[in-house]
Design an enzyme around this catalytic site. Sequence first.
Site, PDB file in Angstrom:
ATOM      1  N   GLU A 265      33.303  37.035  44.498  1.00 12.43           N
ATOM      2  CA  GLU A 265      32.380  38.038  43.958  1.00 12.43           C
ATOM      3  C   GLU A 265      31.077  37.656  44.750  1.00 12.43           C
ATOM      4  O   GLU A 265      30.890  36.797  45.009  1.00 12.43           O
ATOM      5  CB  GLU A 265      32.097  37.264  42.424  1.00 12.43           C
ATOM      6  CG  GLU A 265      31.049  38.206  41.600  1.00 12.43           C
ATOM      7  CD  GLU A 265      30.576  37.481  40.683  1.00 12.43           C
ATOM      8  OE1 GLU A 265      31.024  36.715  40.088  1.00 12.43           O
ATOM      9  OE2 GLU A 265      29.169  37.509  40.545  1.00 12.43           O
ATOM     10  N   CYS A 302      23.730  37.873  40.010  1.00  8.83           N
ATOM     11  CA  CYS A 302      24.612  38.859  40.748  1.00  8.83           C
ATOM     12  C   CYS A 302      24.663  40.211  39.985  1.00  8.83           C
ATOM     13  O   CYS A 302      24.928  41.149  40.541  1.00  8.83           O
ATOM     14  CB  CYS A 302      25.981  38.284  40.583  1.00  8.83           C
ATOM     15  SG  CYS A 302      26.391  37.399  39.200  1.00  8.83           S
TER      16      CYS A 302
END
Length: 528
Positions: A265, A302
Amino acid sequence: MTLTGESIIGFKRGARHDETFYGFNPATGEPLEPVYWAASADEIEKSVQLAAKAFAEYRCTSGTRRAAFLRQIAANIEALGEPLITRATAETALPAGRIQMEIGRTCNQLRMFAALLDEGSWVDARIDRANPQRTPAPKPDVRSMLRPLGVVVVFGASNFPLAFSTAGGDTASALAAGCTVLVKAHPAHPGTAELVGLAIQDAVKTCNLPEGVFSLLYGAGNQLGEMLVQHPLVKAVGFTGSRQGGLALMRLAQARPEPIPFYAEMSSVNPVFILPGAMRERRDQLINGLHTSVTLGAGQFCTNPGLVFLEDDANASAFAEKLGELMKTSMPFTMLTEGIATVYQQSVTARASHATTLAVNRETTGTSCQTTAALFQTEAQRFLQQAELGEEIFGPTTLLIKHSSRDELLNAARALEGQLTATIHGTEQDLAEFSDLIAILETKAGRLVFNGFPTGVEVCPAMVHGGPFPATSDGRSTSVGTRAIFRFTREVCYQDFPDTALPEELRNENPLGIWRMIDGGLTRDAIA
Ligand code: NAP
């Protein structure tokens, strides 16, 4: 519990070698005791060997046994109490409330996977019964289900010292799948990693599981991560971090003689689209909501909203002005590491040469980890020409993008890279008018948010925290939610096997009472 700074290698602790580093308090600039000792090449080898050996036994454990193990880890983490909160806040400068919330989230996540294992149907058991009379060729008995991959390496994330680190989502889902786990502790929070690592080590012992189900390794520098990703006994990797680091490690995983799945990620700017009806109805509410979301956790999420699209009109100008005022008056932020703060400052400076600066306040009096919020603005045409404007800046900043036509907006949406999230603020009429925008965003993002903000990822079975590249290295996967377990499994098919030699999930009598697909239909029935 006293911290010693040594790696956790199965049931033992690592030795003290030459290479050392300290945890660091970003709020004071002080190093934190104890010193941490990087694992040696021999220790790395030993921990991988132990993990591979343990996998042979751990992969055969029942779901209920692994569920009890995950619950034990959660209980052990909760029992760490105040010292865990104190250490984690010191290493990250995140407030105690945030750390408490993360502990809760980490333990809920472990228990969510435990519930999945107890129920058991997640293995996707499928049975197609034989038909010896079929012509021209008899049909064999074919049964399949998901099985664990093997040894999994997990890279702890800097921005989630608990929920995406030692006992975080990657570790929980890999252990739930039946894989053994080696965690590479993030150097920004070694003490938090040690406390949680010891809680997992203790749970392995309490649950009478084999040594090597879990190890935690220290090392500040790329070598440890590179060695783990390239080790022939490692079968998959979970990573959360920078695009640069993720891509470097992904290339190593793919260049191995036996390439392995690498779930990273990495980079997402989480665009927010404010449609005309929403802007007319609740402009001030949107400004406040956006400001909170952009600056939450010093923007180190994120899912931080890094791009905001709005129609170029008087409302947009007022929106930009008021948001700019809020950003300017935000208190300075202490970021997780000096490295992250430096990259943020450099990126903000670079952005100023491509976009109009609406707010930036560089005056800080604290440590080199301190930064301030920044707000930028540009036009959709410029955004389309300058690829840099679509890149992630990890920190408390966002970019307003004004469009003067619907086509401009749709073209900008089409030009976006893959994202973890995309957010639409609109009325029902907006939704109907902009259905083509939503169709584009479905191809770009893992999670579409309506009239909310993307920060804050609910841990629940339906959650998707993934998205097309570069949000993740494999857009078919999620690192949050129960589907995260599928990353660490593969399908295995058994053809014409006798009932007694099959895994319990595939036996005729369905002893676990799970849902199975038999001859194309879902049922919990046994086979007569
Ligand atoms: P990072 O620098 O990518 O480091 C993450 C982990 O990977 C660390 O354990 C690091 O170990 C290791 N690593 C990095 N590059 C490597 C390489 N080339 N070879 C081997 N190992 C490597 O990320 P970070 O320290 O967490 O944060 C820095 C930046 O990452 C932020 O500024 C932000 O841009 C981004 N970030 C993004 C997200 C997201 O979810 N999108 C989350 C967190 C961070 P060593 O440091 O020990 O080498």
